[in-house]
Scaffold this motif. Structure first.
Motif, mmCIF file in Angstrom:
data_model
loop_
_atom_site.group_PDB
_atom_site.id
_atom_site.type_symbol
_atom_site.label_atom_id
_atom_site.label_comp_id
_atom_site.label_asym_id
_atom_site.label_seq_id
_atom_site.Cartn_x
_atom_site.Cartn_y
_atom_site.Cartn_z
ATOM 1 N N LYS A 40 0.835 -1.199 0.000
ATOM 2 C CA LYS A 40 0.000 0.000 0.000
ATOM 3 C C LYS A 40 0.873 1.253 0.000
ATOM 4 N N ILE A 128 5.415 -4.753 6.256
ATOM 5 C CA ILE A 128 4.390 -5.710 6.687
ATOM 6 C C ILE A 128 4.223 -6.844 5.661
ATOM 7 N N GLU A 142 -7.078 -8.926 14.633
ATOM 8 C CA GLU A 142 -7.379 -7.785 13.777
ATOM 9 C C GLU A 142 -8.732 -7.223 14.181
ATOM 10 N N TYR A 187 -0.084 -2.843 13.675
ATOM 11 C CA TYR A 187 -0.040 -1.879 12.575
ATOM 12 C C TYR A 187 -1.441 -1.502 12.125
ATOM 13 N N THR A 189 -4.205 -1.178 9.518
ATOM 14 C CA THR A 189 -4.474 -1.986 8.332
ATOM 15 C C THR A 189 -4.799 -1.150 7.095
ATOM 16 N N ASP A 192 -0.933 -0.122 6.402
ATOM 17 C CA ASP A 192 0.156 -1.018 6.857
ATOM 18 C C ASP A 192 1.303 -0.225 7.499
#
Lengths: 218, 157
Positions: A40, A128, A142, A187, A189, A192
């Motif tokens: 990303k 990541i 998550e 982290y 999401t 990242d």
């Protein structure tokens, strides 16, 4: 070449082409990642992070515009006071930095290979995805836009490492027996971007990185 | 007279060997990526640097590593200056922190001298993007035989 020979050759060719397709297909299938490894693009942001190890603590500020434009300022250092005020900035071509001892600004133009300079091992968008794939990391939690990733590495122990750990007042390892390092990374999401990293070796914490401030600028 | 001379030379050699010192080793926090140390002899107010040692390894992170630079620094008239620099060492891909490598040559330095190291790491992503980052600067002060590290991560000059 008679008709029979041609038929045998055609069948053989089809057989080997078929085997080839199966092998390539299987290779592709086994390389399919368990997680989304899309890298990303990071937005512009400002981050203050604190690094605590067994013998020192320091804080730094990262001002990140994009992968080719960033700056790091070292704000505090518990053991090397000269390091406070040191900075480095990258413009995609060169890194300019302040040498804390000579007071001179140095310029590193030469990249040792293809790629870009990054502020730290964990401060780039591929960190990541790489730890998920290359380090065989697992996402253990998550929720609410924060994920927790963990991975394990096996670190060697020889007489030098044993003696060094003893010199540093740490628990010495057993020569010939691998040390087990477990890293836990939290982290965001959406981008990242790591928020904390805790590393333990044989159950003892050796390094903790904590992002104390993160402001997305985009 | 000849025997006396030989004895004196031998004594001097013994004194030299006896004064050889190695700085405390410095390694990264996990003792995973790198270590450094310096061997030197004290010589009447100055220092003869004989070995600038380093070793390293990778595990799960970089694809390869090298020393980015190694600097001899000295303090002249109250100001620090770089006496000599060795840059971009050979690349290594070994996993174990195994053998020590030595860089540079013997150099006689003034009293306030130190040797600094920085190591570079290269990693590519599955998508083909590659990044290069650096270790902390490790520093070996010869005048008080103290070692330290600072400025983690950045490839400063």
């Amino acid at each position: 070449m008679n008709k029979r020979t041609l038929t045998i050759l055609s069948i053989s060719l089809l057989f080997f082409v078929g085997i080839g397709i199966l092998v390539v297909g299987k290779r592709k299938a086994t390389a399919t990642p368990l997680y989304d490894i899309t890298i990303k693009e990071w937005p512009s942001f400002e981050m203050i992070y604190e690094v605590t190890t067994i013998d020192k603590t320091y804080t730094a500020k990262l001002t990140y515009k994009d992968s080719l434009h960033w700056r790091v300022d070292f704000l505090t250092d518990s053991t090397v006071p000269e390091a406070v005020g040191t900075w480095a900035e990258y413009d995609g071509k060169e890194i300019r930095s302040l040498d804390p001892f000579t007071g001179e600004i140095t310029v590193n133009r030469e990249m040792p290979s293809d790629g870009v300079y990054i502020p730290n091992e964990w401060l780039w968008p591929a960190y990541i995805p790489n730890r998920l794939i290359k380090s065989k990391g697992e996402i253990i939690n998550e929720s609410n836009g924060i994920a927790t990733l963990t991975f394990t590495e096996y670190l060697s122990c020889d007489q030098d490492i044993h003696d060094y750990l003893q010199q540093e007042g740490q628990k010495p390892c057993t020569v010939g027996v691998d040390r087990v390092e477990v890293t836990v990374v939290k982290y965001r999401t959406d981008y990242d971007i790591p928020l904390s990293i805790v590393e333990t070796i044989d159950g003892e914490e050796v390094r903790r990185i904590t992002v104390t401030e993160l402001t997305i600028l985009d | 007279m000849l025997i006396l001379g030989i004895v004196l030379i031998l004594l001097l050699a013994v004194v030299q060997i006896a004064s050889a010192t190695t700085t405390p080793q410095v390694c990264d926090d996990d003792v995973k990526y790198w270590c450094s140390k310096v061997t030197y002899n004290s010589q009447s107010g100055s220092w003869l640097i004989t070995d600038r040692y380093y070793k390293g390894g990778i595990d799960g992170g970089a694809d390869w590593w090298q020393y980015y630079w190694i600097k001899d620094m000295h303090k002249i008239n109250g100001n620090w200056a770089v006496a000599e620099t060795w840059s971009y060492g050979p690349t290594h891909t070994n996993i174990l922190l195994s053998s020590w490598y030595s860089v540079g040559a013997d150099r006689l330095r003034v009293y306030m001298s130190m040797v600094q190291y920085k190591f570079g790491y290269y990693e590519c992503s599955m998508g083909g993007e590659c990044g290069y980052w650096c270790s902390a600067t490790s520093q070996h002060q010869l005048w008080n035989n103290v070692s330290a590290k600072f400025s983690d991560g950045i490839c400063t000059g």
